[in-house]
Design an enzyme around this catalytic site. Structure first.
Site, PDB file in Angstrom:
ATOM      1  N   ASP A  77       0.694  -1.259   0.135  1.00 20.97           N
ATOM      2  CA  ASP A  77      -0.029   0.015  -0.049  1.00 20.97           C
ATOM      3  C   ASP A  77       0.771   1.403   0.094  1.00 20.97           C
ATOM      4  O   ASP A  77       1.942   0.994   0.480  1.00 20.97           O
ATOM      5  CB  ASP A  77      -0.730   0.172   1.305  1.00 20.97           C
ATOM      6  CG  ASP A  77      -1.952  -0.978   1.125  1.00 20.97           C
ATOM      7  OD1 ASP A  77      -2.028  -1.646   0.060  1.00 20.97           O
ATOM      8  OD2 ASP A  77      -2.395  -1.529   2.490  1.00 20.97           O
TER       9      ASP A  77
HETATM   10  N1  URA Z   1      -1.362  -5.876   3.781  1.00 22.95           N
HETATM   11  C1  URA Z   1      -1.814  -4.540   3.714  1.00 22.95           C
HETATM   12  O1  URA Z   1      -2.979  -4.246   4.542  1.00 22.95           O
HETATM   13  N2  URA Z   1      -1.150  -3.630   3.141  1.00 22.95           N
HETATM   14  C2  URA Z   1       0.182  -3.940   2.716  1.00 22.95           C
HETATM   15  O2  URA Z   1       0.695  -2.977   2.039  1.00 22.95           O
HETATM   16  C3  URA Z   1       0.419  -5.421   2.731  1.00 22.95           C
HETATM   17  C4  URA Z   1      -0.457  -5.997   3.196  1.00 22.95           C
END
Ligand code: URA
Length: 230
Positions: free
Chosen positions: A102
């Site tokens: 993310d």
């Molecule tokens: N899980 C999440 O919620 N975000 C990420 O970036 C990776 C795994």
């Protein structure tokens, strides 16, 4: 693609000639004589007939990036900088990300042009653990570990997550190991307890560990040994 199909797709050989070339041991893939018609030829393979090069083979490329906060795990984005903007490499459009993170998640990101390799790394059936350091707004309660180990039902995908391993480090931090990479998976797992993730950092994917010497935003090519481990 199978080597016999690769050869018979070339305008110069028919199937009978291909059979003979293989029997006569005149075909080499990556320097090795090949007689098995099922042998796999990839875009990265060098294919020769006698001493003539039929396909030079593209170099396979593999990089480890320490993803910083505030950048998108995408190849193109109209608004924000992308992880590929951090790479000073030619032909970046051929590269893809093996397991996105993310916008504000930091840590290990693997980037390659080898689709088979990245599938092995990310497919849940290969069961390679993805290990995250997590900080949360609320304290991490005693029920979390058992709930994560049993799996959580994700209604949107209509699936139950695979068993995950939670190691609580302090009231508000933990190390979580998951073997899938569902959309926002870690945040949704903690969200089940109405607990917001305030920091998320990927430390490891299978055997590949983020190189401590890489500052956020920096990257390096993987070593041959690291590439072989997947
Ligand atoms: N899980 C999440 O919620 N975000 C990420 O970036 C990776 C795994």
């Amino acid at each position: 693609m199978r080597v016999d199909r690769f050869l018979s797709n070339l305008p110069r050989f028919n199937r009978q000639q291909v059979r003979l070339l293989l029997i006569e041991r005149r075909i080499k893939v990556d320097g090795q004589v090949i007689s098995d018609p099922r042998h796999d030829v990839r875009t990265f393979s060098r294919v020769e007939c006698d001493d003539e090069v039929l396909q030079a083979g593209k170099p396979a490329r593999y990089f480890m990036l320490h993803k910083p906060q505030g950048c998108v795990s995408a190849t193109l984005d109209p608004q924000h900088r992308t992880v590929l903007d951090l790479l000073d490499e030619p032909d970046k459009s051929e590269l893809h990300i093996a397991g996105r993170l993310d916008f504000n998640t930091t840590g290990l990101l693997l980037i390659t042009n080898d689709g088979q390799w990245s599938r092995r790394l990310t497919q849940p059936r290969t069961k390679l653990p993805k290990v995250y350091y997590v900080e949360t707004e609320q304290a991490i309660g005693p029920a979390y570990a058992a709930t994560f180990a049993a799996g959580l039902y994700f209604a949107f995908e209509a699936l139950t997550t695979q068993p995950a391993d939670l190691q609580v480090l302090s009231p508000n931090s933990a190390r979580l190991s998951i073997i899938e990479g569902r959309y926002h998976q870690v945040k949704r797992m903690f969200g089940h307890f109405d607990n917001k993730v305030t920091r998320l950092h990927r430390e490891r994917m299978g055997p590949l560990v983020l190189d401590e010497s890489l500052a956020p935003g920096h990257y390096r090519p993987l070593t041959d040994e690291e590439i072989r481990q997947i």
